[in-house]
Design a protein around this motif. Structure first.
Motif, PDB file in Angstrom:
ATOM      1  N   UNK A 123       0.836  -1.212   0.000  1.00  0.00           N
ATOM      2  CA  UNK A 123       0.000   0.000   0.000  1.00  0.00           C
ATOM      3  C   UNK A 123       0.866   1.255   0.000  1.00  0.00           C
ATOM      4  N   UNK A 124       1.963   1.245   0.767  1.00  0.00           N
ATOM      5  CA  UNK A 124       2.860   2.402   0.793  1.00  0.00           C
ATOM      6  C   UNK A 124       3.451   2.627  -0.603  1.00  0.00           C
ATOM      7  N   UNK A 125       3.946   1.549  -1.224  1.00  0.00           N
ATOM      8  CA  UNK A 125       4.561   1.673  -2.549  1.00  0.00           C
ATOM      9  C   UNK A 125       3.531   2.124  -3.584  1.00  0.00           C
ATOM     10  N   UNK A 126       2.328   1.591  -3.521  1.00  0.00           N
ATOM     11  CA  UNK A 126       1.279   1.976  -4.468  1.00  0.00           C
ATOM     12  C   UNK A 126       0.997   3.472  -4.354  1.00  0.00           C
ATOM     13  N   UNK A 127       0.860   3.966  -3.134  1.00  0.00           N
ATOM     14  CA  UNK A 127       0.596   5.399  -2.958  1.00  0.00           C
ATOM     15  C   UNK A 127       1.797   6.237  -3.394  1.00  0.00           C
ATOM     16  N   UNK A 128       3.016   5.729  -3.214  1.00  0.00           N
ATOM     17  CA  UNK A 128       4.210   6.447  -3.649  1.00  0.00           C
ATOM     18  C   UNK A 128       4.185   6.650  -5.160  1.00  0.00           C
ATOM     19  N   UNK A 129       3.873   5.597  -5.903  1.00  0.00           N
ATOM     20  CA  UNK A 129       3.799   5.701  -7.360  1.00  0.00           C
ATOM     21  C   UNK A 129       2.723   6.707  -7.776  1.00  0.00           C
ATOM     22  N   UNK A 130       1.565   6.661  -7.140  1.00  0.00           N
ATOM     23  CA  UNK A 130       0.480   7.590  -7.465  1.00  0.00           C
ATOM     24  C   UNK A 130       0.902   9.030  -7.169  1.00  0.00           C
ATOM     25  N   UNK A 131       1.489   9.264  -5.993  1.00  0.00           N
ATOM     26  CA  UNK A 131       1.917  10.613  -5.606  1.00  0.00           C
ATOM     27  C   UNK A 131       2.935  11.187  -6.578  1.00  0.00           C
ATOM     28  N   UNK A 132       3.739  10.339  -7.178  1.00  0.00           N
ATOM     29  CA  UNK A 132       4.769  10.794  -8.109  1.00  0.00           C
ATOM     30  C   UNK A 132       4.311  10.773  -9.565  1.00  0.00           C
ATOM     31  N   UNK A 133       3.038  10.443  -9.789  1.00  0.00           N
ATOM     32  CA  UNK A 133       2.485  10.453 -11.139  1.00  0.00           C
ATOM     33  C   UNK A 133       3.082   9.410 -12.055  1.00  0.00           C
ATOM     34  N   UNK A 134       3.550   8.309 -11.487  1.00  0.00           N
ATOM     35  CA  UNK A 134       4.181   7.243 -12.271  1.00  0.00           C
ATOM     36  C   UNK A 134       3.137   6.157 -12.532  1.00  0.00           C
ATOM     37  N   UNK A 135       2.849   5.921 -13.791  1.00  0.00           N
ATOM     38  CA  UNK A 135       1.809   4.957 -14.151  1.00  0.00           C
ATOM     39  C   UNK A 135       2.354   3.571 -14.470  1.00  0.00           C
ATOM     40  N   UNK A 136       3.642   3.465 -14.721  1.00  0.00           N
ATOM     41  CA  UNK A 136       4.273   2.161 -14.978  1.00  0.00           C
ATOM     42  C   UNK A 136       4.556   1.510 -13.626  1.00  0.00           C
ATOM     43  N   UNK A 137       3.683   0.560 -13.230  1.00  0.00           N
ATOM     44  CA  UNK A 137       3.766  -0.045 -11.900  1.00  0.00           C
ATOM     45  C   UNK A 137       4.428  -1.416 -11.944  1.00  0.00           C
ATOM     46  N   UNK A 138       5.143  -1.788 -10.872  1.00  0.00           N
ATOM     47  CA  UNK A 138       5.614  -3.165 -10.771  1.00  0.00           C
ATOM     48  C   UNK A 138       4.412  -4.112 -10.768  1.00  0.00           C
ATOM     49  N   UNK A 139       4.601  -5.331 -11.212  1.00  0.00           N
ATOM     50  CA  UNK A 139       3.523  -6.309 -11.322  1.00  0.00           C
ATOM     51  C   UNK A 139       2.713  -6.485 -10.049  1.00  0.00           C
ATOM     52  N   UNK A 140       3.369  -6.495  -8.891  1.00  0.00           N
ATOM     53  CA  UNK A 140       2.662  -6.707  -7.622  1.00  0.00           C
ATOM     54  C   UNK A 140       1.685  -5.583  -7.308  1.00  0.00           C
ATOM     55  N   UNK A 141       1.820  -4.432  -7.958  1.00  0.00           N
ATOM     56  CA  UNK A 141       0.940  -3.287  -7.691  1.00  0.00           C
ATOM     57  C   UNK A 141      -0.141  -3.106  -8.753  1.00  0.00           C
ATOM     58  N   UNK A 142      -0.066  -3.840  -9.848  1.00  0.00           N
ATOM     59  CA  UNK A 142      -0.991  -3.623 -10.965  1.00  0.00           C
ATOM     60  C   UNK A 142      -2.406  -4.095 -10.691  1.00  0.00           C
ATOM     61  N   UNK A 143      -2.587  -5.137  -9.909  1.00  0.00           N
ATOM     62  CA  UNK A 143      -3.914  -5.710  -9.698  1.00  0.00           C
ATOM     63  C   UNK A 143      -4.610  -5.206  -8.442  1.00  0.00           C
ATOM     64  N   UNK A 144      -4.051  -4.210  -7.811  1.00  0.00           N
ATOM     65  CA  UNK A 144      -4.692  -3.647  -6.624  1.00  0.00           C
ATOM     66  C   UNK A 144      -5.903  -2.825  -7.040  1.00  0.00           C
ATOM     67  N   UNK A 145      -6.940  -2.778  -6.201  1.00  0.00           N
ATOM     68  CA  UNK A 145      -8.076  -1.926  -6.553  1.00  0.00           C
ATOM     69  C   UNK A 145      -7.651  -0.474  -6.532  1.00  0.00           C
ATOM     70  N   UNK A 146      -8.248   0.374  -7.397  1.00  0.00           N
ATOM     71  CA  UNK A 146      -7.864   1.787  -7.429  1.00  0.00           C
ATOM     72  C   UNK A 146      -8.249   2.480  -6.125  1.00  0.00           C
ATOM     73  N   UNK A 147      -7.474   3.475  -5.759  1.00  0.00           N
ATOM     74  CA  UNK A 147      -7.786   4.263  -4.575  1.00  0.00           C
ATOM     75  C   UNK A 147      -8.939   5.195  -4.904  1.00  0.00           C
ATOM     76  N   UNK A 148      -9.883   5.318  -4.003  1.00  0.00           N
ATOM     77  CA  UNK A 148     -11.024   6.193  -4.187  1.00  0.00           C
ATOM     78  C   UNK A 148     -10.600   7.625  -3.944  1.00  0.00           C
ATOM     79  N   UNK A 149     -11.206   8.552  -4.676  1.00  0.00           N
ATOM     80  CA  UNK A 149     -10.956   9.979  -4.459  1.00  0.00           C
ATOM     81  C   UNK A 149     -11.788  10.416  -3.261  1.00  0.00           C
ATOM     82  N   UNK A 150     -11.151  10.791  -2.181  1.00  0.00           N
ATOM     83  CA  UNK A 150     -11.833  11.160  -0.933  1.00  0.00           C
ATOM     84  C   UNK A 150     -12.654  12.429  -1.110  1.00  0.00           C
ATOM     85  N   UNK A 151     -12.189  13.350  -1.937  1.00  0.00           N
ATOM     86  CA  UNK A 151     -12.889  14.629  -2.112  1.00  0.00           C
ATOM     87  C   UNK A 151     -14.112  14.537  -3.009  1.00  0.00           C
ATOM     88  N   UNK A 152     -14.282  13.455  -3.707  1.00  0.00           N
ATOM     89  CA  UNK A 152     -15.388  13.355  -4.676  1.00  0.00           C
ATOM     90  C   UNK A 152     -16.737  13.254  -3.992  1.00  0.00           C
TER      91      UNK A 152
END
Length: 152
Positions: A123-152
């Motif tokens: 979860x930490x690594x997944x959020x790190x990639x998102x925070x840095x705008x990096x869309x090319x994820x390691x395989x272990x992070x690709x099948x995680x459910x997307x994070x919900x937008x809290x402000x929506x």
């Protein structure tokens, strides 16, 4: 590869041996850890020359520990071949930034002995990639459910 939960266990350096990183089957709470199963031990390739793993500070031992833990938790394989190793080349610029941020934000905060579940690392690594705008994820992070937008 199917997701396998595991716990990373840091054991401090003693007079007899360098610090150790064990990968264990997960167990809940300190009172429940009666029959721990050690799946494997992570090793620092340069342990004899450079001193092995460390944590509780930000330095080379912490970088070696971060490389080993992240490579294992994210199913990257050998840290050197993945480009996340501290002392070997070639290095992957994104994975090196991930490793060093993991050192600062996580490992440098640890006490002598600690345990950390794989789910926390993922979860930490997944959020790190998102925070840095990096869309090319390691395989272990690709099948995680997307994070919900809290402000929506």
């Amino acid at each position: 590869m199917a997701y396998e939960d595991r716990t990373y266990h840091g054991i401090p350096r003693t007079k007899e041996q360098t610090a150790r990183l064990l990968v264990e089957s997960p167990e809940d709470g300190p009172t429940q850890r009666l029959k721990l199963t050690v799946l494997r031990e992570l090793r620092a390739k340069d342990e004899a020359q450079l001193g092995g793993f460390g944590w509780g500070y930000n330095g080379s031992g912490t970088s070696r520990a971060a490389a080993a833990i992240l490579a294992d938790a994210l199913d990257l394989g050998d840290p050197i071949k993945a480009g996340i190793s501290f002392c070997e080349w070639p290095q992957d610029d994104i994975l090196i930034r991930l490793r060093e941020d993991f050192c600062i934000e996580v490992l440098s905060q640890f006490c002598d002995e600690w345990r950390l579940r794989r789910g926390v690392i993922v979860r930490w690594a997944h959020s790190w990639f998102i925070q840095h705008g990096i869309t090319e994820l390691p395989g272990a992070l690709r099948d995680l459910p997307p994070l919900e937008n809290i402000d929506a």
